[in-house]
Design an enzyme around this catalytic site. Structure first.
Site, PDB file in Angstrom:
ATOM      1  N   ILE A  95       0.834  -1.204   0.000  1.00  0.00           N
ATOM      2  CA  ILE A  95       0.000   0.000   0.000  1.00  0.00           C
ATOM      3  C   ILE A  95       0.873   1.259   0.000  1.00  0.00           C
ATOM      4  O   ILE A  95       0.581   2.227  -0.721  1.00  0.00           O
ATOM      5  CB  ILE A  95      -0.941  -0.011   1.226  1.00  0.00           C
ATOM      6  CG1 ILE A  95      -1.994  -1.111   1.065  1.00  0.00           C
ATOM      7  CG2 ILE A  95      -1.612   1.347   1.419  1.00  0.00           C
ATOM      8  CD1 ILE A  95      -2.864  -1.336   2.296  1.00  0.00           C
ATOM      9  N   ASP A 117      11.638   3.497   5.085  1.00  0.00           N
ATOM     10  CA  ASP A 117      11.372   2.056   5.146  1.00  0.00           C
ATOM     11  C   ASP A 117      12.617   1.341   5.683  1.00  0.00           C
ATOM     12  O   ASP A 117      13.713   1.917   5.720  1.00  0.00           O
ATOM     13  CB  ASP A 117      11.027   1.538   3.733  1.00  0.00           C
ATOM     14  CG  ASP A 117      10.137   0.306   3.745  1.00  0.00           C
ATOM     15  OD1 ASP A 117       8.960   0.413   3.321  1.00  0.00           O
ATOM     16  OD2 ASP A 117      10.606  -0.777   4.176  1.00  0.00           O
ATOM     17  N   ASP A 131      13.369   2.873  10.643  1.00  0.00           N
ATOM     18  CA  ASP A 131      12.577   1.862  11.346  1.00  0.00           C
ATOM     19  C   ASP A 131      11.572   2.631  12.198  1.00  0.00           C
ATOM     20  O   ASP A 131      11.970   3.306  13.161  1.00  0.00           O
ATOM     21  CB  ASP A 131      13.483   0.977  12.217  1.00  0.00           C
ATOM     22  CG  ASP A 131      12.718  -0.167  12.865  1.00  0.00           C
ATOM     23  OD1 ASP A 131      11.478  -0.057  13.041  1.00  0.00           O
ATOM     24  OD2 ASP A 131      13.355  -1.175  13.204  1.00  0.00           O
ATOM     25  N   VAL A 132      10.297   2.527  11.853  1.00  0.00           N
ATOM     26  CA  VAL A 132       9.292   3.343  12.540  1.00  0.00           C
ATOM     27  C   VAL A 132       9.094   2.940  14.002  1.00  0.00           C
ATOM     28  O   VAL A 132       8.392   3.631  14.741  1.00  0.00           O
ATOM     29  CB  VAL A 132       7.927   3.329  11.807  1.00  0.00           C
ATOM     30  CG1 VAL A 132       8.049   3.923  10.417  1.00  0.00           C
ATOM     31  CG2 VAL A 132       7.327   1.927  11.776  1.00  0.00           C
ATOM     32  N   TYR A 170      -4.042  -6.746  16.486  1.00  0.00           N
ATOM     33  CA  TYR A 170      -4.021  -5.914  15.272  1.00  0.00           C
ATOM     34  C   TYR A 170      -5.176  -4.919  15.282  1.00  0.00           C
ATOM     35  O   TYR A 170      -4.993  -3.718  15.049  1.00  0.00           O
ATOM     36  CB  TYR A 170      -4.098  -6.820  14.046  1.00  0.00           C
ATOM     37  CG  TYR A 170      -4.083  -6.092  12.720  1.00  0.00           C
ATOM     38  CD1 TYR A 170      -2.890  -5.590  12.195  1.00  0.00           C
ATOM     39  CD2 TYR A 170      -5.246  -5.915  11.977  1.00  0.00           C
ATOM     40  CE1 TYR A 170      -2.869  -4.925  10.971  1.00  0.00           C
ATOM     41  CE2 TYR A 170      -5.237  -5.259  10.756  1.00  0.00           C
ATOM     42  CZ  TYR A 170      -4.047  -4.774  10.252  1.00  0.00           C
ATOM     43  OH  TYR A 170      -4.028  -4.115   9.043  1.00  0.00           O
ATOM     44  N   THR A 183      -1.307  -7.145  -1.584  1.00  0.00           N
ATOM     45  CA  THR A 183       0.052  -6.675  -1.258  1.00  0.00           C
ATOM     46  C   THR A 183       0.901  -7.870  -0.819  1.00  0.00           C
ATOM     47  O   THR A 183       0.369  -8.942  -0.515  1.00  0.00           O
ATOM     48  CB  THR A 183       0.020  -5.670  -0.084  1.00  0.00           C
ATOM     49  OG1 THR A 183      -0.361  -6.380   1.114  1.00  0.00           O
ATOM     50  CG2 THR A 183      -0.944  -4.526  -0.329  1.00  0.00           C
ATOM     51  N   LEU A 222       2.071  -8.316   2.017  1.00  0.00           N
ATOM     52  CA  LEU A 222       1.595  -8.720   3.347  1.00  0.00           C
ATOM     53  C   LEU A 222       0.440  -9.696   3.238  1.00  0.00           C
ATOM     54  O   LEU A 222       0.389 -10.705   3.952  1.00  0.00           O
ATOM     55  CB  LEU A 222       1.151  -7.482   4.146  1.00  0.00           C
ATOM     56  CG  LEU A 222       0.498  -7.742   5.502  1.00  0.00           C
ATOM     57  CD1 LEU A 222       1.456  -8.460   6.448  1.00  0.00           C
ATOM     58  CD2 LEU A 222       0.024  -6.426   6.131  1.00  0.00           C
TER      59      LEU A 222
HETATM   60  P1  NAD Z   1       3.423  -4.888   3.182  1.00  0.00           P
HETATM   61  O1  NAD Z   1       4.055  -5.841   4.139  1.00  0.00           O
HETATM   62  O2  NAD Z   1       3.081  -5.363   1.836  1.00  0.00           O
HETATM   63  O3  NAD Z   1       4.321  -3.572   3.085  1.00  0.00           O
HETATM   64  C1  NAD Z   1       4.706  -2.948   4.322  1.00  0.00           C
HETATM   65  C2  NAD Z   1       5.874  -2.017   4.090  1.00  0.00           C
HETATM   66  O4  NAD Z   1       6.240  -1.492   5.387  1.00  0.00           O
HETATM   67  C3  NAD Z   1       7.112  -2.726   3.532  1.00  0.00           C
HETATM   68  O5  NAD Z   1       7.753  -1.900   2.582  1.00  0.00           O
HETATM   69  C4  NAD Z   1       7.968  -2.932   4.783  1.00  0.00           C
HETATM   70  O6  NAD Z   1       9.365  -3.007   4.491  1.00  0.00           O
HETATM   71  C5  NAD Z   1       7.628  -1.694   5.601  1.00  0.00           C
HETATM   72  N1  NAD Z   1       7.899  -1.845   7.022  1.00  0.00           N
HETATM   73  C6  NAD Z   1       7.597  -2.915   7.808  1.00  0.00           C
HETATM   74  N2  NAD Z   1       8.047  -2.705   9.053  1.00  0.00           N
HETATM   75  C7  NAD Z   1       8.629  -1.485   9.048  1.00  0.00           C
HETATM   76  C8  NAD Z   1       9.270  -0.706  10.046  1.00  0.00           C
HETATM   77  N3  NAD Z   1       9.444  -1.176  11.302  1.00  0.00           N
HETATM   78  N4  NAD Z   1       9.742   0.503   9.713  1.00  0.00           N
HETATM   79  C9  NAD Z   1       9.597   0.974   8.435  1.00  0.00           C
HETATM   80  N5  NAD Z   1       9.014   0.291   7.465  1.00  0.00           N
HETATM   81  C10 NAD Z   1       8.528  -0.932   7.767  1.00  0.00           C
HETATM   82  O7  NAD Z   1       2.090  -4.369   3.936  1.00  0.00           O
HETATM   83  P2  NAD Z   1       0.777  -3.656   3.334  1.00  0.00           P
HETATM   84  O8  NAD Z   1      -0.239  -4.692   3.080  1.00  0.00           O
HETATM   85  O9  NAD Z   1       1.172  -2.726   2.264  1.00  0.00           O
HETATM   86  O10 NAD Z   1       0.304  -2.846   4.619  1.00  0.00           O
HETATM   87  C11 NAD Z   1       0.614  -1.470   4.795  1.00  0.00           C
HETATM   88  C12 NAD Z   1      -0.321  -0.906   5.849  1.00  0.00           C
HETATM   89  O11 NAD Z   1      -1.663  -1.114   5.422  1.00  0.00           O
HETATM   90  C13 NAD Z   1      -0.204  -1.578   7.215  1.00  0.00           C
HETATM   91  O12 NAD Z   1      -0.348  -0.597   8.224  1.00  0.00           O
HETATM   92  C14 NAD Z   1      -1.370  -2.537   7.242  1.00  0.00           C
HETATM   93  O13 NAD Z   1      -1.799  -2.825   8.534  1.00  0.00           O
HETATM   94  C15 NAD Z   1      -2.393  -1.742   6.453  1.00  0.00           C
HETATM   95  N6  NAD Z   1      -3.468  -2.533   5.845  1.00  0.00           N
HETATM   96  C16 NAD Z   1      -3.209  -3.531   4.939  1.00  0.00           C
HETATM   97  C17 NAD Z   1      -4.269  -4.249   4.373  1.00  0.00           C
HETATM   98  C18 NAD Z   1      -4.054  -5.346   3.351  1.00  0.00           C
HETATM   99  O14 NAD Z   1      -5.015  -6.086   3.049  1.00  0.00           O
HETATM  100  N7  NAD Z   1      -2.871  -5.484   2.763  1.00  0.00           N
HETATM  101  C19 NAD Z   1      -5.585  -3.934   4.740  1.00  0.00           C
HETATM  102  C20 NAD Z   1      -5.816  -2.924   5.659  1.00  0.00           C
HETATM  103  C21 NAD Z   1      -4.752  -2.220   6.198  1.00  0.00           C
END
Ligand code: NAD
Length: 262
Positions: A17, A36, A62-63, A154, A189, A191
């Protein structure tokens, strides 16, 4: 070019995302800083944005580490003179976990990664956003609005983001800073596939997620990116404290499935 000359930080912008948000904002003229932990993938995303004529760079962040977020914000402003949009997006969804299996360590690590990071990113960005009348966008989740089974930690972190968004929006409104969050349902994604790949039949699991959405599929990351573009831009100049559900209708249908089929 709705964001020409603007500067945004997108945490977790290397993939998923965050990548969808970063590429969409960059496509509208915004300079995007990808904050990231995954340098290799972030580098690919930066290259793709640049190849498309956009402006992007990577800042190792690192957040979970307050000093990292502070450094990224300060370096961004030092290099580019401003910050207009702070996107607190980085997060993680653990595998399905019952309350009995949810350790204190897992619960606290979810709050740290998904929620405390949102507080930190906002806290360090706000002094600069006051100057630009900028805005904050938090990637929460539908799980922060409705329940999600086997995901209490979560959901708590995501509901926390929604509450944080609304409270901060009220606080900062008199200062001209807007604060909103996006609540996606399923998004295609890495994830999501990380979760699907823990199951016997990942493709079938993905189809089950698709079927949760009346629109018949999960979202593409770019579709969340376009929601973020709306909130980031002047198009949303009167929108603050909003939890924008982008769920393909997943929360709409209360009809028992057998009646729908008749
Ligand atoms: P993803 O794992 O595909 O991508 C996450 C990104 O965050 C990656 O680039 C990763 O390297 C980075 N990251 C992870 N830990 C980190 C840290 N400690 N510091 C900095 N960067 C870090 O995940 P996504 O599916 O894109 O999810 C992104 C956000 O969207 C999250 O907050 C997730 O909870 C939310 N979300 C995802 C979905 C879904 O279905 N994919 C739905 C609702 C909400």
């Amino acid at each position: 070019m709705r964001l020409a000359d603007k500067v945004a930080i997108v945490t977790g912008g290397a993939k998923g995302i965050g990548r969808g948000i970063a590429t969409t904002l960059a496509g509208e003229g915004c300079r995007v800083v990808i904050a990231d932990i995954d340098a290799d993938t972030a580098g690919q995303t930066v290259s793709e944005i640049e190849a498309a004529g956009g402006l992007a760079e990577f800042q190792a962040t690192d957040v979970r580490v307050p000093a990292d977020i502070e450094r990224t914000v300060e370096r961004t402003v030092a290099a580019h003179g401003r910050l207009d949009v702070m996107v607190n997006n980085a997060g993680w969804h653990p595998p399905a976990t019952s309350i009995d299996e949810t350790s204190l360590e897992l619960f606290e690590s979810q709050l740290t990664l998904n929620l405390t990071s949102t507080y930190l990113g906002s806290k360090f960005a706000v002094p600069h956003l006051r100057r630009t009348k900028g805005n904050i966008i938090n990637t929460a989740s539908l799980a922060g609005v409705v329940g999600q089974t086997l995901a209490a930690a979560y959901a708590a972190s995501k509901a926390g983001q929604v509450g944080f968004t609304k409270a901060l929006a009220v606080e900062l409104a008199p200062q001209g800073v807007r604060v909103n969050c996006i609540c996606p349902a399923g998004v295609d994604t890495p994830l999501l596939w990380e979760w699907a790949n823990t199951l016997d039949d990942p493709a079938a699991a993905a189809q089950t997620v698709d079927a949760l959405h009346p629109l018949g599929r999960m979202a593409r990351a770019e579709e969340i990116g376009r929601a973020a573009l709306f909130l980031a831009s002047e198009d949303a100049s009167f929108v603050t404290g909003h939890a924008l559900v982008v769920d393909g209708g997943a929360t709409l249908d209360y009809s028992p499935a057998q009646y729908a089929a008749e």
